[in-house]
Scaffold this motif. Structure first.
Motif, PDB file in Angstrom:
ATOM      1  N   PHE A  77      67.586  51.293  29.431  1.00 56.15           N
ATOM      2  CA  PHE A  77      66.741  50.727  28.672  1.00 56.15           C
ATOM      3  C   PHE A  77      67.255  49.315  28.428  1.00 56.15           C
ATOM      4  N   SER A  78      66.406  48.416  27.622  1.00 59.70           N
ATOM      5  CA  SER A  78      66.836  47.074  27.294  1.00 59.70           C
ATOM      6  C   SER A  78      66.599  46.683  25.984  1.00 59.70           C
ATOM      7  N   VAL A  79      67.233  45.850  25.463  1.00 61.60           N
ATOM      8  CA  VAL A  79      67.169  45.251  24.145  1.00 61.60           C
ATOM      9  C   VAL A  79      66.726  43.920  24.158  1.00 61.60           C
ATOM     10  N   PHE A  80      65.350  43.582  23.747  1.00 59.40           N
ATOM     11  CA  PHE A  80      64.795  42.523  23.843  1.00 59.40           C
ATOM     12  C   PHE A  80      65.505  41.429  22.698  1.00 59.40           C
ATOM     13  N   GLY A  81      65.992  40.430  22.893  1.00 58.91           N
ATOM     14  CA  GLY A  81      66.415  39.524  21.979  1.00 58.91           C
ATOM     15  C   GLY A  81      66.960  38.257  22.566  1.00 58.91           C
TER      16      GLY A  81
ATOM     17  N   ASN B  25      68.382  32.478  28.498  1.00 62.09           N
ATOM     18  CA  ASN B  25      67.089  33.237  28.653  1.00 62.09           C
ATOM     19  C   ASN B  25      66.912  34.250  27.668  1.00 62.09           C
ATOM     20  N   ILE B  26      65.904  34.912  27.706  1.00 58.78           N
ATOM     21  CA  ILE B  26      65.819  36.038  26.833  1.00 58.78           C
ATOM     22  C   ILE B  26      65.985  37.647  27.594  1.00 58.78           C
ATOM     23  N   PRO B  27      67.178  38.228  27.699  1.00 59.50           N
ATOM     24  CA  PRO B  27      67.260  39.465  28.271  1.00 59.50           C
ATOM     25  C   PRO B  27      66.266  40.557  27.810  1.00 59.50           C
ATOM     26  N   GLY B  28      65.918  41.533  28.142  1.00 65.73           N
ATOM     27  CA  GLY B  28      65.350  42.593  27.673  1.00 65.73           C
ATOM     28  C   GLY B  28      63.804  42.524  28.193  1.00 65.73           C
ATOM     29  N   LEU B  29      63.180  41.266  28.676  1.00 67.38           N
ATOM     30  CA  LEU B  29      61.901  41.174  29.061  1.00 67.38           C
ATOM     31  C   LEU B  29      61.641  41.220  30.421  1.00 67.38           C
ATOM     32  N   LYS B  30      62.634  41.746  31.167  1.00 67.63           N
ATOM     33  CA  LYS B  30      62.429  41.855  32.552  1.00 67.63           C
ATOM     34  C   LYS B  30      61.450  42.704  32.941  1.00 67.63           C
ATOM     35  N   GLY B  31      60.904  43.553  32.121  1.00 67.24           N
ATOM     36  CA  GLY B  31      59.942  44.481  32.508  1.00 67.24           C
ATOM     37  C   GLY B  31      58.444  43.973  31.951  1.00 67.24           C
ATOM     38  N   HIS B  32      58.577  42.784  31.691  1.00 61.55           N
ATOM     39  CA  HIS B  32      57.173  42.168  31.007  1.00 61.55           C
ATOM     40  C   HIS B  32      57.060  41.110  32.002  1.00 61.55           C
ATOM     41  N   PRO B  33      56.415  40.787  33.308  1.00 56.21           N
ATOM     42  CA  PRO B  33      56.353  39.650  34.010  1.00 56.21           C
ATOM     43  C   PRO B  33      55.202  38.868  33.244  1.00 56.21           C
ATOM     44  N   GLU B  34      54.526  39.257  32.278  1.00 60.13           N
ATOM     45  CA  GLU B  34      53.447  38.236  31.766  1.00 60.13           C
ATOM     46  C   GLU B  34      54.198  37.467  30.672  1.00 60.13           C
TER      47      GLU B  34
ATOM     48  N   GLY C 262      62.648  34.887  35.540  1.00 55.40           N
ATOM     49  CA  GLY C 262      63.437  33.494  36.222  1.00 55.40           C
ATOM     50  C   GLY C 262      64.811  33.462  36.043  1.00 55.40           C
ATOM     51  N   GLU C 263      65.453  32.380  36.316  1.00 57.78           N
ATOM     52  CA  GLU C 263      66.765  32.025  36.203  1.00 57.78           C
ATOM     53  C   GLU C 263      67.197  31.718  34.702  1.00 57.78           C
ATOM     54  N   GLY C 264      66.291  31.376  34.136  1.00 58.96           N
ATOM     55  CA  GLY C 264      66.571  30.566  32.725  1.00 58.96           C
ATOM     56  C   GLY C 264      66.496  29.016  32.718  1.00 58.96           C
TER      57      GLY C 264
END
Length: 868
Positions: free
Chosen positions: A771-775, A792-801, A821-823
């Motif tokens: 799982f990931s923590v969005f923050g 960058n904002i880790p945890g949003l990798k599953g949200h390409p939009e 992206g890379e940030g």
């Protein structure tokens, strides 16, 4: 003489006795008993209300000074028993004539009302000690309570006045308490050795006397009669002061009932020598043992087989309420009086036990009627009455109660629905007929009473309505297979023929064989016979042979015959036909199964996810090493959820490796029949294998993301791990490589990607989910060192939009990017931006199926720092 049945009339005799027992009322005496009348309408008259007197106030002076003007004692002693009697007269009743401690009551003294009412914190030995006493009044409390331990306590207050003015020597002396002991041969032994010392706080020159005679010598074993008054006199050294106190010696005793005590019981059995035995309730003799007209609850009474045991208080009869003894036996009693201060004991009084011979009752057949076409029937008891009478003179209870009736050689006969009713002569069956339903067998008890001795006897029979037409399931030379372990050490075995009952009664029939063979629910049994002639003539096998029919291993028996009948409570015709069968005894495989646990847990490798096979196995324990044949199967379900067994493996292989959840079974038989004339049996075992543990993060969305911004503006996340499956439902939890804990809630989980672990405590199996923590990071350091160089904002990798926009403090757009992206590297148009705070916005779509807000766009704002 004609036999009649009757209604019972009860005649009540009312005896009203009023007595008054006079006597001294001491500290645990009870008020004189008053009469209790038994009313004709069986309503009990209420017990008379016990009235309690008020305790007397106590006055006592402080110890004062001796001849040398020194304080006699820094501690004052008051014996509170003085509150129970009038100082002037010694009377233990108050001004209204009520006893302060009525007979049947005990008392205790307390310093607070709460402790008095609760019965706690009593002042020990009625002795109150006050250090450094000064003149004052103190309220104390007397608690009076029943010696039986039942009933309410009564609490009264009184005043203790401590004086230091107007006091002479007599006022300063300690008011010595009365002494109590149990009398032996009319006298008691008392320890007076401390009385001289106690009188005035250790001052000397004290003399003790009785009737003017000085007591000399050792006084620790002084013998005295009951109510002996002792005078303690002191002449204060160096002065002319003389004062005295008196106290009384009570040698307590009580006398048992002088009349002989005896109990009579009906005969319960007779030994081979003709000696009669009865069962006695010894407790019912207590009223014959205690003092006449007294209350049983005022005494503790035990019963003993010998006089010496009674005297020593050992080996009491453990169940006096059901003591079996022969006619003429005696038991000895030990009686402890709760009315005496020292719980005095009198032992040795005996109770004689008499057993009356019970009247004879002939063997009784059941009263039965058999007919397939009735639902109920009325059965007559007239014939049973004639059989029970056996030529004796039987009278009705009405005749027995007539004036001038002579009971010699006369008897009554009654019928009851239970043994208890018959023995207690209660709830008699009225009338000469019983209504009984089809397939019902009522156990009826009869009682015959000898009116001369009042002894009685009871017996029972069944009144039943059964079926007249029964059938035995047809079988010709059927073989009933039995299997047992072949021990190899004997060829002597037995089998239970009753295992065939259901077959011959017809209970094993199914709808395809037509209607039921016998009436549904009929109370049937099966009788077994050695030969066909025995079956025809109803010469039955003994039940012990039916239950233990001998047969050799690998053998077939001779023909056995079976015939259906109503159960023994019904005297109805046997089935019109009989059947025959053989019994055969084969052997059965002896094996052990593993794992031993019937429920197992499927596990997967925590790194690769590969399922670890569960090995199901059989170990042969056959003494002769005979090969086995095994069939392994698994329960499967079709699209309609109908279950069937799928064969997985057949042959001699003793193991099977299971990699799927489900129910598995193995059937084990011999590969070759061990005995040619019989068929061996199959044994088996099942296991249930539970599926892999399912792990999920309860507060994550469908992509496995935990949105920390919904919880804390700083991005600190709470993570709750859930799980399903497992052997016990008892789990441990961990995140990443942290330690396992019993709590499934984790606080302050940092942003980024993580792994949630669950371990089943019972099996040790582990499972995980990512799982990931969005923050968002609070700062980044784009200094080229390869660490924390981009934001960058880790945890949003599953949200390409998801779209992220970064602004400077003035609102200028510096960067737009995707979370995939890379940030941001901290530059704008290729130029490094200065160290300061920057702002961002982020938008993405909620992905929480089944929850509020699913599919809705959400946005967040925040700021972070760039540090160089």
């Amino acid at each position: 003489m004609s036999k009649r049945f009757w209604l019972l009339f009860f005649v009540l005799s009312v005896f009203i006795t009023t007595e008054s027992v006079q006597g001294r009322t001491n500290s645990i005496d009870y008020v004189s008993k008053e009469s209790i009348a038994t009313l004709a309408d069986e309503q009990e008259q209420p017990n008379p209300e016990v009235k309690f007197g008020k305790p007397f106030n106590i006055e006592q002076c402080v110890p004062g000074l001796d001849a040398n003007n020194k304080i006699v004692s820094n501690k004052m002693v008051i014996y509170l028993g003085e509150a129970l009697k009038d100082k002037a007269t010694g009377s233990e009743v108050d001004a209204t004539g009520n006893a302060i401690v009525p007979r049947g009551y005990k008392y205790s003294f307390h310093e607070t009302r709460d402790s008095a009412e609760s019965g706690t914190g009593a002042i020990a030995n009625d002795k109150l000690e006050i250090a450094n006493p000064a003149a004052h009044d103190k309220t104390l409390y007397l608690r009076v309570f029943p010696v039986t331990g039942e009933g309410d306590a009564h609490v009264e207050e009184f005043i203790l006045s401590i004086k230091d003015q107007g006091c002479n020597l007599e006022h300063r002396l300690v008011k010595l308490p009365d002494m109590y002991t149990c009398a032996v041969d009319g006298k008691g032994t008392f320890d007076l050795s401390n009385a001289s010392n106690d009188l005035y706080y250790g001052q000397k020159e004290v003399e003790l006397s009785v009737n003017g005679s000085k007591l000399v010598g050792p006084l620790n074993n002084y013998e005295a009669a009951d109510k002996t008054v002792v005078t303690a006199q002191i002449k204060l050294f160096g002065t002319n002061d003389v004062a005295s106190r008196t106290f009384t010696l009570f040698a307590e005793s009580f006398a048992l009932n002088p009349n002989d005590a005896s109990l009579t019981a009906n005969q319960s059995k007779e030994d081979k020598d003709g000696k009669r035995f009865g069962i006695f309730d010894l407790n019912s003799a207590k009223s014959q043992i205690i003092p006449e007209n007294d209350e049983v609850d005022f005494y503790s009474i035990s019963f003993h087989l010998t006089e010496s045991d009674a005297k020593g208080g050992v080996n009491s009869i453990p169940k006096p309420e059901e003591f079996e003894a022969a006619d003429g036996s005696v038991v000895y009693t030990r009686v402890e009086s709760k009315l005496t201060r020292k719980n005095c004991v009198v032992s040795g009084k005996k109770v004689t036990l008499k057993v009356t011979e019970k009247p004879y009752i002939p063997a009784l057949d059941n009263v039965s009627y058999c007919d397939n076409n009735v639902t109920s029937f009325r059965l007559s008891l007239t014939e049973q009455t004639i059989i029970i009478a056996d030529g004796r003179t039987i009278v009705t209870e009405e005749e027995a109660n007539e004036e001038g009736f002579d009971p010699t050689d006369k008897f009554t006969i009654d019928f009851f629905n239970s043994k208890e009713d018959a023995e207690n002569n209660q709830n008699k069956i009225v009338g000469v007929e019983l209504e009984v339903k089809i397939n019902e067998a009522r156990q009826i008890w009869t009682r015959i009473t000898d009116l001369t001795t009042q002894s009685f006897n009871t017996a029972s029979f069944y009144a039943s309505i059964g079926y007249s037409k029964l059938k035995t399931e047809h079988s010709t030379d059927r073989t009933a297979r039995y299997c047992q372990i072949d021990t190899g050490t004997t060829n002597s075995y037995t089998v239970d023929l009753r295992n065939n009952d259901s077959f011959y009664i017809g209970k094993l029939r199914t709808d395809q064989f037509g209607p039921s063979l016998n009436p549904e629910g009929a109370k049937l049994t099966v009788y077994y016979y050695k030969t066909e002639e025995d079956a025809k003539n109803d010469i039955r096998m003994d039940e012990s042979l039916v239950r233990n029919y001998p047969i050799g291993m690998g053998e077939k028996s001779d023909l056995i015959y079976a015939r259906v009948a109503m159960q023994k409570e019904f005297d109805c015709p046997l089935a019109e036909n009989y059947s025959s069968f053989y019994a055969s005894l084969g052997t059965t495989p002896v094996v052990e199964y593993y794992p031993e646990d019937a429920t197992l847990q499927l596990c997967a490798d925590s790194q690769t996810g590969t399922i670890t096979p569960i090995v199901l196995g059989v170990t042969s324990k056959d003494l002769k090493g005979r090969p086995l044949s095994l069939v392994w199967m698994k329960k499967v379900y079709d699209s309609n959820n109908n279950a069937s067994w799928k064969t997985l493996q057949v042959g001699e292989k003793l193991t099977y490796e299971a990699v799927e959840a489900g129910e598995y079974t193995v059937s084990v038989s011999f590969k070759n029949e061990p005995y040619p004339n019989t068929e061996s049996c199959t044994v088996g075992r099942s296991w249930i294998i539970k599926d892999l543990i399912e792990v999920f993060v309860e507060n994550a969305d469908a992509t496995g993301m935990v949105n920390s911004l919904d919880i804390d503006e700083f991005g600190n996340a709470d993570v709750v791990i859930g799980s399903k499956g497992g052997l016990s439902g008892n789990y441990e939890y961990a995140i990443d490589r942290g330690g396992f804990q019993m709590n499934n809630r984790f606080m302050n989980v940092p942003i980024g990607n993580h792994t949630a672990w669950v371990r089943d405590v019972a099996s040790g199996c582990m499972a995980f989910v990512d799982f990931s923590v969005f923050g968002y990071p609070k700062y980044f350091t784009p200094n080229g060192d390869g660490y924390n160089d981009v934001w960058n904002i880790p945890g949003l990798k599953g949200h390409p939009e998801a779209r992220i926009a970064i602004f400077d403090r003035y609102g200028k757009l510096l960067k737009q990017m995707s979370a995939q992206g890379e940030g941001w590297d901290g530059t704008f148009n290729g130029k490094p931006m200065p160290s300061t705070d920057y702002w961002f916005t982020v938008e993405f779509t909620n992905d929480t199926p089944g929850k509020d807000g699913d599919g809705q766009k959400v946005s967040y704002k925040g700021h972070f720092s760039l540090k160089r």
